[in-house]
Design an enzyme around this catalytic site. Structure first.
Site, PDB file in Angstrom:
ATOM      1  N   THR B 157      28.730  57.555  44.433  1.00 35.57           N
ATOM      2  CA  THR B 157      27.350  56.827  44.960  1.00 35.57           C
ATOM      3  C   THR B 157      27.909  56.139  46.272  1.00 35.57           C
ATOM      4  OG1 THR B 157      26.510  56.846  43.138  1.00 35.57           O
ATOM      5  CG2 THR B 157      25.496  55.533  44.890  1.00 35.57           C
ATOM      6  N   ARG B 185      17.568  64.462  35.774  1.00 33.76           N
ATOM      7  CA  ARG B 185      18.071  62.976  35.435  1.00 33.76           C
ATOM      8  C   ARG B 185      18.109  62.210  36.767  1.00 33.76           C
ATOM      9  NH1 ARG B 185      22.577  59.933  37.404  1.00 33.76           N
ATOM     10  NH2 ARG B 185      23.016  58.358  36.124  1.00 33.76           N
ATOM     11  N   THR B 207      26.561  50.735  42.389  1.00 30.21           N
ATOM     12  CA  THR B 207      27.114  52.004  42.167  1.00 30.21           C
ATOM     13  C   THR B 207      27.754  51.923  40.874  1.00 30.21           C
ATOM     14  OG1 THR B 207      28.842  53.504  42.504  1.00 30.21           O
ATOM     15  CG2 THR B 207      29.102  51.146  43.521  1.00 30.21           C
TER      16      THR B 207
END
Lengths: 318, 318
Positions: B157, B185, B207
């Protein structure tokens, strides 16, 4: 001493609809409390109470009778969370008669917390035709909304928080969203920390203008205040003031690990109800016409200590 | 004194990929800081920095090269939030080259905060074929994941937080999610209060294992601690410990209104970088191989006050 506290949405509840709300609250308290009294879990209790409100098309905006999107479709959102930090949440689901039970299935079976759209619908064990969630009343409300213009309006989200005999807390929230919302819109209800929260100290369910609750992180902020031992009534009033400063309004219910019951709202009405027992004594109350403010009903032996705080003025003067 | 602080994900960064991460961090700092130095807004800066990382398929898991779902598809999530409480967020989007810019469009044009799936994709002004976001490397990683079994894994991320010359804070986060995740999701990245947060006091981007950040409401809890004037390093360590107790791991970056830079992680690596200027002086640093822990670099004149706290032991002994 098990406790169940529920809400059926914050907003303006027209006088001619209040009996339907009262009946719905009483039925949801029955549905949720039976298991609690028999030693069941808080998680089961909040699911049962919210499922009862989802099935009640006469009053609540969740499951059957949920508000329609701008496209005239149903999109349901729900979350369930327990004090051990287990969460299941779903959003933009159209094929579940009881969205809260689908959220529970995510909690029980998925490695994930939040599933949306077809990925969530794929888990529904008994998928239904989305049209069965649309009632003549919800269709008529959508037609009136269309005729008046494009501003989304209204909310009657429902939620429950419970404390079981083993001292476990849980929270659940379910909603059809806002009448006329854009397809794909997700509000605060299914978001842990926004509209739904539970930890070892407090369980919370919110209702109101979901965008404002997302913008202010209402439930998690209240949980942080409880962790700090802030006064519960003041902490709730502060959250409602934050929501208001984010151009929103609404209400919330909160149940503390010591059994203290708390709720607050700054809309004209909040449909709320609670039931608790200690030995052979059962206490309960539900109202759909009380005055806005914050109320705290302490644990056993302290039930006269309810407090009420006026909320700060609206910044916009409304 | 404008400040830009970015991350490119927490996890294990293999030695042979670190140069790609370093180059990506440097390019993202360039992309985000140019506007800040010229008097631009923090909101524009975090969008530019994150968009640069989304376009970098060699290092980061966002936009082009994002991790694939169990179905072999791309589903991107992103959020952007400013210190005035404005938020835009999208999830399960496959047709946006720059998901963070679509989130920004929600912030700028929608009455809603969070849009998912086709409802979000409908706002994308330049829809692309989802296949263009899939790279040979992301496809190969998915094939390896398929061959090894079904446990979702990995994260890179990316996120950014910024403080502009007018003293405004903003945060943005973008992710392709977890390799092998179930379709539909949604993790913490696009959720205000979980993976992304900004208010008048602090901007945060997280993250790591998103489910654990959702379960613990990481970003909003840290913001509550900052509001209370808790020590920033200890507050970050506490959040990471909560994430760990929820069976997760990861990291976060936080920027305070006084310009203090903070970040922490308990994964083997976090890709992090920052740049700030005061008059003609520009300071910067970026690393992809520093030790886990919490670091705080204070505002101007206090830059030697960095602190490092060891994190508590994992409850599982890992």
């Amino acid at each position: 001493m098990p406790v169940l506290l529920i809400h059926g949405g914050a907003g303006r509840i027209a006088p001619d609809r209040r009996d339907a709300y009262r009946a719905g609250l009483a039925a949801a308290l029955d549905a949720g409390f039976a298991g609690l009294a028999a030693g069941g879990t808080a998680l089961d209790a909040v699911c049962a109470a919210v499922a009862a409100m989802e099935d009640d098309a006469a009053a609540f905006n969740a499951g059957t009778g949920a508000a329609l999107t701008a496209a005239g479709t149903v999109e349901c959102d729900a979350a369930v969370m327990d004090g051990a930090g287990r969460v299941g949440a779903i959003a933009c689901v159209s094929n579940a008669r009881n969205p809260v039970r689908l959220a529970r299935k995510v909690l029980d079976t998925s490695p994930h917390v939040l599933l949306v759209g077809p990925g969530a619908e794929a888990l529904e064990p008994e998928p239904i035709d989305p049209a069965t969630l649309i009632t003549p009343a919800s269709r008529a409300a959508w037609r009136r909304w269309q005729a008046r213009g494009a501003k989304p309006e209204g909310t009657a989200t429902c939620g429950a928080v419970a404390l079981d005999q083993a001292g476990r807390l849980a929270a659940a929230t379910s909603t059809g969203g806002v009448l006329g919302q854009a397809p794909g819109r997700v509000g605060d209800a299914p978001i842990p920390g926004a509209g739904t929260w539970a930890d070892a100290r407090v369980a919370i369910s919110c209702t109101g203008r979901g965008e404002a609750f997302l913008r202010t992180g209402t439930a998690r902020a209240l949980a942080s205040a409880v962790e700090r031992d802030d006064a519960t009534d003041l902490a709730i009033a502060q959250r409602l003031a934050e929501v208001r400063s984010a151009s929103g309004e609404g209400g919330l219910i909160a149940l503390l690990a010591d059994g203290s019951i708390a709720f607050g709202f700054d809309t004209p009405q909040l449909a709320w109800g609670w039931r608790r027992s200690a030995g052979a004594t059962v206490e309960e109350a539900w109202r759909v016409d009380s005055e806005p403010g914050v109320t705290v009903v302490r644990g056993a032996g302290q039930r006269d200590a309810a407090t009420l705080h006026d909320l700060p003025d609206r910044p916009d003067g409304a």
